[in-house]
Motif scaffolding. Structure first.
Motif, PDB file in Angstrom:
ATOM      1  N   PRO A  15       0.807  -1.231   0.000  1.00  0.00           N
ATOM      2  CA  PRO A  15       0.000   0.000   0.000  1.00  0.00           C
ATOM      3  C   PRO A  15       0.839   1.280   0.000  1.00  0.00           C
ATOM      4  CG  PRO A  15      -0.377  -1.264   2.027  1.00  0.00           C
ATOM      5  CD  PRO A  15       0.482  -2.096   1.133  1.00  0.00           C
ATOM      6  N   LEU A  16       1.994   1.266   0.643  1.00  0.00           N
ATOM      7  CA  LEU A  16       2.855   2.456   0.618  1.00  0.00           C
ATOM      8  C   LEU A  16       3.416   2.698  -0.773  1.00  0.00           C
ATOM      9  CD1 LEU A  16       4.797   2.273   3.989  1.00  0.00           C
ATOM     10  CD2 LEU A  16       3.362   4.168   3.213  1.00  0.00           C
ATOM     11  N   ALA A  17       3.893   1.665  -1.436  1.00  0.00           N
ATOM     12  CA  ALA A  17       4.442   1.827  -2.787  1.00  0.00           C
ATOM     13  C   ALA A  17       3.366   2.360  -3.733  1.00  0.00           C
ATOM     14  CB  ALA A  17       5.001   0.506  -3.296  1.00  0.00           C
ATOM     15  N   THR A  18       2.162   1.846  -3.603  1.00  0.00           N
ATOM     16  CA  THR A  18       1.045   2.311  -4.433  1.00  0.00           C
ATOM     17  C   THR A  18       0.761   3.783  -4.160  1.00  0.00           C
ATOM     18  OG1 THR A  18       0.094   0.100  -4.520  1.00  0.00           O
ATOM     19  CG2 THR A  18      -1.405   1.932  -4.953  1.00  0.00           C
ATOM     20  N   THR A  37      10.937   5.344  -9.499  1.00  0.00           N
ATOM     21  CA  THR A  37      11.578   4.201 -10.146  1.00  0.00           C
ATOM     22  C   THR A  37      12.572   3.486  -9.233  1.00  0.00           C
ATOM     23  OG1 THR A  37      13.271   5.655 -11.095  1.00  0.00           O
ATOM     24  CG2 THR A  37      11.339   5.180 -12.468  1.00  0.00           C
ATOM     25  N   ASP A  38      12.712   3.949  -8.011  1.00  0.00           N
ATOM     26  CA  ASP A  38      13.645   3.355  -7.053  1.00  0.00           C
ATOM     27  C   ASP A  38      13.099   1.997  -6.601  1.00  0.00           C
ATOM     28  OD1 ASP A  38      15.123   2.669  -4.754  1.00  0.00           O
ATOM     29  OD2 ASP A  38      15.380   4.767  -4.170  1.00  0.00           O
ATOM     30  N   PRO A  39      13.859   0.901  -6.779  1.00  0.00           N
ATOM     31  CA  PRO A  39      13.348  -0.420  -6.391  1.00  0.00           C
ATOM     32  C   PRO A  39      13.067  -0.552  -4.899  1.00  0.00           C
ATOM     33  CG  PRO A  39      15.637  -0.567  -7.149  1.00  0.00           C
ATOM     34  CD  PRO A  39      15.177   0.835  -7.398  1.00  0.00           C
ATOM     35  N   THR A  40      13.716   0.258  -4.067  1.00  0.00           N
ATOM     36  CA  THR A  40      13.465   0.153  -2.623  1.00  0.00           C
ATOM     37  C   THR A  40      12.052   0.620  -2.258  1.00  0.00           C
ATOM     38  OG1 THR A  40      14.360   2.350  -2.081  1.00  0.00           O
ATOM     39  CG2 THR A  40      15.919   0.489  -2.077  1.00  0.00           C
ATOM     40  N   THR A  41      11.392   1.356  -3.155  1.00  0.00           N
ATOM     41  CA  THR A  41      10.033   1.828  -2.883  1.00  0.00           C
ATOM     42  C   THR A  41       9.084   0.650  -2.662  1.00  0.00           C
ATOM     43  OG1 THR A  41      10.437   3.858  -4.095  1.00  0.00           O
ATOM     44  CG2 THR A  41       8.134   3.237  -3.819  1.00  0.00           C
ATOM     45  N   GLY A  62      -7.337   1.405   9.577  1.00  0.00           N
ATOM     46  CA  GLY A  62      -6.620   0.404   8.799  1.00  0.00           C
ATOM     47  C   GLY A  62      -6.152   0.864   7.429  1.00  0.00           C
ATOM     48  N   ALA A  63      -6.572   2.052   6.986  1.00  0.00           N
ATOM     49  CA  ALA A  63      -6.161   2.573   5.677  1.00  0.00           C
ATOM     50  C   ALA A  63      -4.914   3.445   5.848  1.00  0.00           C
ATOM     51  CB  ALA A  63      -7.276   3.394   5.051  1.00  0.00           C
ATOM     52  N   ILE A  64      -3.897   3.173   5.040  1.00  0.00           N
ATOM     53  CA  ILE A  64      -2.659   3.950   5.105  1.00  0.00           C
ATOM     54  C   ILE A  64      -2.850   5.286   4.404  1.00  0.00           C
ATOM     55  CG2 ILE A  64      -0.257   4.034   4.342  1.00  0.00           C
ATOM     56  CD1 ILE A  64      -0.086   1.095   4.973  1.00  0.00           C
ATOM     57  N   LEU A  65      -2.534   6.357   5.140  1.00  0.00           N
ATOM     58  CA  LEU A  65      -2.683   7.717   4.621  1.00  0.00           C
ATOM     59  C   LEU A  65      -1.358   8.327   4.196  1.00  0.00           C
ATOM     60  CD1 LEU A  65      -5.139   9.099   7.319  1.00  0.00           C
ATOM     61  CD2 LEU A  65      -5.697   8.184   5.056  1.00  0.00           C
ATOM     62  N   GLY A  66      -0.239   7.793   4.713  1.00  0.00           N
ATOM     63  CA  GLY A  66       1.052   8.346   4.362  1.00  0.00           C
ATOM     64  C   GLY A  66       2.154   7.761   5.207  1.00  0.00           C
ATOM     65  N   GLY A  67       3.365   8.243   4.950  1.00  0.00           N
ATOM     66  CA  GLY A  67       4.517   7.765   5.695  1.00  0.00           C
ATOM     67  C   GLY A  67       5.666   8.748   5.602  1.00  0.00           C
ATOM     68  N   CYS A  68       6.621   8.585   6.516  1.00  0.00           N
ATOM     69  CA  CYS A  68       7.802   9.448   6.557  1.00  0.00           C
ATOM     70  C   CYS A  68       8.852   8.759   7.418  1.00  0.00           C
ATOM     71  CB  CYS A  68       7.440  10.798   7.165  1.00  0.00           C
ATOM     72  SG  CYS A  68       8.794  11.994   7.227  1.00  0.00           S
ATOM     73  N   TYR A  87       5.363  11.019   2.071  1.00  0.00           N
ATOM     74  CA  TYR A  87       4.251  11.198   1.139  1.00  0.00           C
ATOM     75  C   TYR A  87       2.933  11.022   1.856  1.00  0.00           C
ATOM     76  CZ  TYR A  87       8.072  10.830  -2.023  1.00  0.00           C
ATOM     77  OH  TYR A  87       9.272  11.052  -2.630  1.00  0.00           O
ATOM     78  N   LEU A  88       1.937  11.798   1.421  1.00  0.00           N
ATOM     79  CA  LEU A  88       0.585  11.715   1.976  1.00  0.00           C
ATOM     80  C   LEU A  88      -0.419  11.557   0.854  1.00  0.00           C
ATOM     81  CD1 LEU A  88       0.217  14.587   4.604  1.00  0.00           C
ATOM     82  CD2 LEU A  88       0.252  12.141   5.039  1.00  0.00           C
ATOM     83  N   ALA A  89      -1.448  10.739   1.114  1.00  0.00           N
ATOM     84  CA  ALA A  89      -2.568  10.631   0.189  1.00  0.00           C
ATOM     85  C   ALA A  89      -3.252  11.989   0.083  1.00  0.00           C
ATOM     86  CB  ALA A  89      -3.546   9.575   0.690  1.00  0.00           C
ATOM     87  N   ALA A  90      -3.811  12.299  -1.073  1.00  0.00           N
ATOM     88  CA  ALA A  90      -4.444  13.604  -1.304  1.00  0.00           C
ATOM     89  C   ALA A  90      -5.481  13.919  -0.231  1.00  0.00           C
ATOM     90  CB  ALA A  90      -5.080  13.646  -2.691  1.00  0.00           C
ATOM     91  N   GLU A  91      -6.273  12.934   0.155  1.00  0.00           N
ATOM     92  CA  GLU A  91      -7.344  13.173   1.120  1.00  0.00           C
ATOM     93  C   GLU A  91      -6.831  13.421   2.544  1.00  0.00           C
ATOM     94  OE1 GLU A  91      -6.944   8.642   0.690  1.00  0.00           O
ATOM     95  OE2 GLU A  91      -6.873  10.383  -0.638  1.00  0.00           O
TER      96      GLU A  91
END
Length: 160
Positions: A15-18, A37-41, A62-68, A87-91
């Motif tokens: 879900p984070l990569a998406t 394009t980074d494979p670690t993503t 349970g829904a991922i909204l972002g990460g850092c 990165y954060l989801a638009a919502e």
């Protein structure tokens, strides 16, 4: 809104990569030389098993909204880590969630003994750059370290 900020788990990889790639397409920065394009993503959990690193995920119901996170990017000065994969989801934007994630990452960097945080970004992410400035990051004239993200053209540093 009950937002939970927690350390990354193996099940967060897909879900984070998406989410990250969706943000890159949204801002039209989906190009080589970026996280896109980074494979670690696709394997962030594994990446952040590296000592002296940390990654946090914001989720709601349970829904991922972002990460850092923070990462000891090769080639950075001693005592300096990179603020990464933020990165954060638009919502989720404009609600203070990104700031909470960033502050958690900054606190982790301090706990890990870092004295500085470096980051790379793009002009297209102007709202994020503004948030970095408010958090005390200052522009620097060149890239540092070996992130492999040669397409980035904004570089910033913060003393902790």
């Amino acid at each position: 809104m009950s937002i939970n900020i927690r350390p990354i788990q193996p099940s967060d990889n897909e879900p984070l990569a998406t989410l990250i790639r969706k943000v890159f397409r949204e801002f039209k920065i989906d190009k080589p030389g970026t996280v896109y394009t980074d494979p670690t993503t696709d394997a962030l959990y594994e990446l952040f098993q590296q000592p002296a690193s940390a990654y946090f995920v914001a989720e709601e119901n349970g829904a991922i909204l972002g990460g850092c996170g923070v990462y000891p990017t090769e080639g950075l000065p001693v005592g300096c880590a990179e603020l990464v994969k933020f990165y954060l989801a638009a919502e989720a934007r404009g609600k203070g969630i990104g700031n909470r994630l960033m502050q958690q990452s900054i606190a982790a960097a301090r706990e890990l003994g870092y004295k500085q945080l470096y980051l790379e970004s793009f002009p297209e992410l102007a709202k994020a750059v503004s948030m970095y400035e408010k958090a005390g990051f200052r522009p620097i004239p060149h890239a540092m370290g070996n992130s492999g993200h040669y397409a980035c053209n904004i570089w910033m540093m913060k003393d902790l």
